[in-house]
Design an enzyme around this catalytic site. Structure first.
Site, PDB file in Angstrom:
ATOM      1  N   GLU A  64     -11.946  -2.343  -2.020  1.00 58.77           N
ATOM      2  CA  GLU A  64     -11.237  -1.670  -3.111  1.00 58.77           C
ATOM      3  C   GLU A  64     -12.111  -1.575  -4.354  1.00 58.77           C
ATOM      4  O   GLU A  64     -12.096  -0.565  -5.053  1.00 58.77           O
ATOM      5  CB  GLU A  64      -9.919  -2.359  -3.450  1.00 58.77           C
ATOM      6  CG  GLU A  64      -9.205  -1.654  -4.586  1.00 58.77           C
ATOM      7  CD  GLU A  64      -7.702  -1.517  -4.410  1.00 58.77           C
ATOM      8  OE1 GLU A  64      -7.097  -0.879  -5.283  1.00 58.77           O
ATOM      9  OE2 GLU A  64      -7.151  -2.027  -3.426  1.00 58.77           O
ATOM     10  N   THR A  65     -12.885  -2.592  -4.631  1.00 60.49           N
ATOM     11  CA  THR A  65     -13.780  -2.557  -5.787  1.00 60.49           C
ATOM     12  C   THR A  65     -14.800  -1.440  -5.639  1.00 60.49           C
ATOM     13  O   THR A  65     -15.005  -0.645  -6.565  1.00 60.49           O
ATOM     14  CB  THR A  65     -14.475  -3.917  -5.957  1.00 60.49           C
ATOM     15  OG1 THR A  65     -13.480  -4.918  -6.209  1.00 60.49           O
ATOM     16  CG2 THR A  65     -15.484  -3.893  -7.098  1.00 60.49           C
TER      17      THR A  65
END
Length: 143
Positions: A64-65
């Site tokens: 997600e980062t």
């Protein structure tokens, strides 16, 4: 031809993650290609689950980062920002120690949404997780 909006400074991007989960988990952005971004995360006491292997949630946090950072690097952030709508991950093999490396590549870059694929490999180059994230492209509110 690069997909990024403007000149991207990886040092500034890493600094923008300070005092947030990516920094606490030891994540770092390490490479920016014309259409991909790469980052790393250690496999240590912060990222292992009780059985001693990389926690699936830590892999998803890395995915997600990378997807979020990449999505926001594609848009003009004075006009838009990108937020995650959906993420999925398949955990393929355990990682006990060392470092994992994720590479995010765009599947779709649209006006209102983006889709990114993130492949995470262990230090030996073995694929341990594959993830896909859908990002919403949201207008910055007028002040």
């Amino acid at each position: 031809m690069a997909i990024w909006h403007g000149d991207i400074d990886l040092d500034a991007a890493n600094q923008s993650m300070e005092n947030s989960m990516p920094t606490y988990l030891g994540m770092k952005l390490t490479e920016l290609g014309d259409d991909f971004i790469v980052g790393t995360m250690p496999v240590d006491e912060r990222t292992r689950q009780p059985f001693g292997i990389l926690h699936g949630g830590a892999s998803v946090a890395l995915a997600e980062t990378l997807g979020s950072m990449a999505a926001n690097m594609v848009v003009d952030t004075t006009k838009f920002y990108c937020v995650g709508q959906e993420i999925n991950a398949n955990h393929l093999r355990p990682v006990v120690d060392g470092e994992v490396t994720g590479k995010a590549t765009a599947v779709h870059i649209g006006r209102t949404s983006q889709v990114w694929e993130i492949r995470i490999h262990d230090a030996r180059g073995k694929l341990n997780c594959i993830s896909r994230i859908t990002m919403a492209v949201v207008p910055v509110p007028a002040h």
